[in-house]
Design a protein around this motif. Structure first.
Motif, PDB file in Angstrom:
ATOM      1  N   MET A   1    -102.113  61.662-111.553  1.00 53.44           N
ATOM      2  CA  MET A   1    -100.739  61.852-111.917  1.00 53.44           C
ATOM      3  C   MET A   1     -99.983  60.566-111.608  1.00 53.44           C
ATOM      4  SD  MET A   1     -98.266  64.266-109.610  1.00 53.44           S
ATOM      5  CE  MET A   1     -97.345  63.370-108.411  1.00 53.44           C
ATOM      6  N   VAL A   2     -98.949  60.289-112.364  1.00 52.92           N
ATOM      7  CA  VAL A   2     -98.064  59.150-112.126  1.00 52.92           C
ATOM      8  C   VAL A   2     -96.682  59.704-111.811  1.00 52.92           C
ATOM      9  CG1 VAL A   2     -97.027  57.090-113.129  1.00 52.92           C
ATOM     10  CG2 VAL A   2     -99.396  57.677-113.675  1.00 52.92           C
ATOM     11  N   ASP A   3     -96.115  59.289-110.673  1.00 48.03           N
ATOM     12  CA  ASP A   3     -94.806  59.809-110.278  1.00 48.03           C
ATOM     13  C   ASP A   3     -93.671  59.016-110.942  1.00 48.03           C
ATOM     14  OD1 ASP A   3     -94.449  57.459-108.782  1.00 48.03           O
ATOM     15  OD2 ASP A   3     -94.922  58.425-106.881  1.00 48.03           O
ATOM     16  N   ASP A   4     -92.438  59.379-110.649  1.00 48.29           N
ATOM     17  CA  ASP A   4     -91.272  58.759-111.275  1.00 48.29           C
ATOM     18  C   ASP A   4     -91.124  57.280-110.937  1.00 48.29           C
ATOM     19  OD1 ASP A   4     -90.625  61.190-112.409  1.00 48.29           O
ATOM     20  OD2 ASP A   4     -89.211  61.738-110.822  1.00 48.29           O
TER      21      ASP A   4
ATOM     22  N   ASN B   1     -96.042  55.142-109.336  1.00 43.63           N
ATOM     23  CA  ASN B   1     -97.198  55.175-108.447  1.00 43.63           C
ATOM     24  C   ASN B   1     -98.224  56.173-108.971  1.00 43.63           C
ATOM     25  OD1 ASN B   1     -95.772  53.459-106.607  1.00 43.63           O
ATOM     26  ND2 ASN B   1     -94.679  55.242-105.894  1.00 43.63           N
ATOM     27  N   THR B   2     -99.491  55.798-108.880  1.00 42.87           N
ATOM     28  CA  THR B   2    -100.571  56.657-109.370  1.00 42.87           C
ATOM     29  C   THR B   2    -101.185  57.413-108.193  1.00 42.87           C
ATOM     30  OG1 THR B   2    -101.038  55.045-111.100  1.00 42.87           O
ATOM     31  CG2 THR B   2    -102.735  56.676-110.651  1.00 42.87           C
ATOM     32  N   HIS B   3    -101.366  58.744-108.354  1.00 42.98           N
ATOM     33  CA  HIS B   3    -101.889  59.610-107.293  1.00 42.98           C
ATOM     34  C   HIS B   3    -103.164  60.301-107.775  1.00 42.98           C
ATOM     35  CE1 HIS B   3     -98.000  59.785-104.992  1.00 42.98           C
ATOM     36  NE2 HIS B   3     -97.565  59.388-106.173  1.00 42.98           N
ATOM     37  N   TRP B   4    -104.175  60.330-106.892  1.00 48.73           N
ATOM     38  CA  TRP B   4    -105.377  61.139-107.101  1.00 48.73           C
ATOM     39  C   TRP B   4    -105.521  62.053-105.900  1.00 48.73           C
ATOM     40  CZ3 TRP B   4    -105.804  55.906-108.489  1.00 48.73           C
ATOM     41  CH2 TRP B   4    -106.088  55.671-109.832  1.00 48.73           C
ATOM     42  N   LEU B   5    -105.938  63.290-106.129  1.00 50.81           N
ATOM     43  CA  LEU B   5    -106.040  64.269-105.053  1.00 50.81           C
ATOM     44  C   LEU B   5    -107.338  65.060-105.211  1.00 50.81           C
ATOM     45  CD1 LEU B   5    -104.463  65.542-102.664  1.00 50.81           C
ATOM     46  CD2 LEU B   5    -103.520  67.159-104.301  1.00 50.81           C
ATOM     47  N   TRP B   6    -108.111  65.132-104.118  1.00 49.32           N
ATOM     48  CA  TRP B   6    -109.349  65.901-104.103  1.00 49.32           C
ATOM     49  C   TRP B   6    -109.343  66.841-102.907  1.00 49.32           C
ATOM     50  CZ3 TRP B   6    -109.308  60.583-104.801  1.00 49.32           C
ATOM     51  CH2 TRP B   6    -109.787  60.118-106.024  1.00 49.32           C
TER      52      TRP B   6
ATOM     53  N   LEU C   1    -105.496  59.558-102.679  1.00 54.18           N
ATOM     54  CA  LEU C   1    -105.475  58.126-102.924  1.00 54.18           C
ATOM     55  C   LEU C   1    -104.227  57.825-103.744  1.00 54.18           C
ATOM     56  CD1 LEU C   1    -107.000  55.406-102.755  1.00 54.18           C
ATOM     57  CD2 LEU C   1    -108.039  56.000-104.952  1.00 54.18           C
ATOM     58  N   VAL C   2    -103.399  56.907-103.258  1.00 56.77           N
ATOM     59  CA  VAL C   2    -102.162  56.554-103.956  1.00 56.77           C
ATOM     60  C   VAL C   2    -102.152  55.050-104.188  1.00 56.77           C
ATOM     61  CG1 VAL C   2     -99.642  56.627-103.918  1.00 56.77           C
ATOM     62  CG2 VAL C   2    -100.935  58.436-102.795  1.00 56.77           C
ATOM     63  N   LEU C   3    -101.935  54.651-105.433  1.00 55.67           N
ATOM     64  CA  LEU C   3    -101.824  53.243-105.790  1.00 55.67           C
ATOM     65  C   LEU C   3    -100.359  52.908-105.983  1.00 55.67           C
ATOM     66  CD1 LEU C   3    -104.691  52.964-108.412  1.00 55.67           C
ATOM     67  CD2 LEU C   3    -104.777  52.414-105.990  1.00 55.67           C
ATOM     68  N   TYR C   4     -99.833  52.093-105.068  1.00 53.93           N
ATOM     69  CA  TYR C   4     -98.459  51.615-105.167  1.00 53.93           C
ATOM     70  C   TYR C   4     -98.475  50.257-105.860  1.00 53.93           C
ATOM     71  CZ  TYR C   4     -97.404  55.182-101.680  1.00 53.93           C
ATOM     72  OH  TYR C   4     -97.263  56.374-101.018  1.00 53.93           O
ATOM     73  N   GLU C   5     -97.307  49.718-106.128  1.00 50.28           N
ATOM     74  CA  GLU C   5     -97.217  48.410-106.784  1.00 50.28           C
ATOM     75  C   GLU C   5     -97.831  47.309-105.927  1.00 50.28           C
ATOM     76  OE1 GLU C   5     -93.679  45.438-108.104  1.00 50.28           O
ATOM     77  OE2 GLU C   5     -93.416  47.550-108.593  1.00 50.28           O
ATOM     78  N   THR C   6     -97.640  47.373-104.605  1.00 56.03           N
ATOM     79  CA  THR C   6     -98.101  46.290-103.729  1.00 56.03           C
ATOM     80  C   THR C   6     -99.234  46.679-102.781  1.00 56.03           C
ATOM     81  OG1 THR C   6     -96.389  46.838-102.120  1.00 56.03           O
ATOM     82  CG2 THR C   6     -95.853  45.145-103.750  1.00 56.03           C
ATOM     83  N   ASN C   7     -99.616  47.952-102.694  1.00 54.76           N
ATOM     84  CA  ASN C   7    -100.699  48.340-101.788  1.00 54.76           C
ATOM     85  C   ASN C   7    -101.328  49.661-102.217  1.00 54.76           C
ATOM     86  OD1 ASN C   7     -99.045  50.409-100.807  1.00 54.76           O
ATOM     87  ND2 ASN C   7     -98.282  49.176 -99.122  1.00 54.76           N
ATOM     88  N   VAL C   8    -102.320  50.078-101.438  1.00 50.51           N
ATOM     89  CA  VAL C   8    -103.051  51.322-101.686  1.00 50.51           C
ATOM     90  C   VAL C   8    -103.025  52.136-100.406  1.00 50.51           C
ATOM     91  CG1 VAL C   8    -105.301  52.309-102.249  1.00 50.51           C
ATOM     92  CG2 VAL C   8    -104.577  50.180-103.324  1.00 50.51           C
TER      93      VAL C   8
END
Length: 47
Positions: A1-4, A7-12, A26-33
């Motif tokens: 999912m991509v939030d507003d 940021n990209t989110h994966w959930l298991w 796992l969350v991918l932000y613009e500058t970090n993970v």
């Protein structure tokens, strides 16, 4: 999912080696993970 914020989110959901249920996020932000392993009473977060 991509939030507003873009940021990209994966959930298991899973069970660890000791049989405890946990959530792995796992969350991918613009500058970090960020990796978070969450159990019922505590969580571990790596940035």
């Amino acid at each position: 999912m991509v939030d507003d914020d873009g940021n990209t989110h994966w959930l298991w959901y899973g069970i660890d080696n000791e049989g405890l249920e946990c959530t792995l996020a796992l969350v991918l932000y613009e500058t970090n993970v960020r990796l978070t392993i969450a159990y019922e009473y505590f969580q571990i977060c790596y940035i």
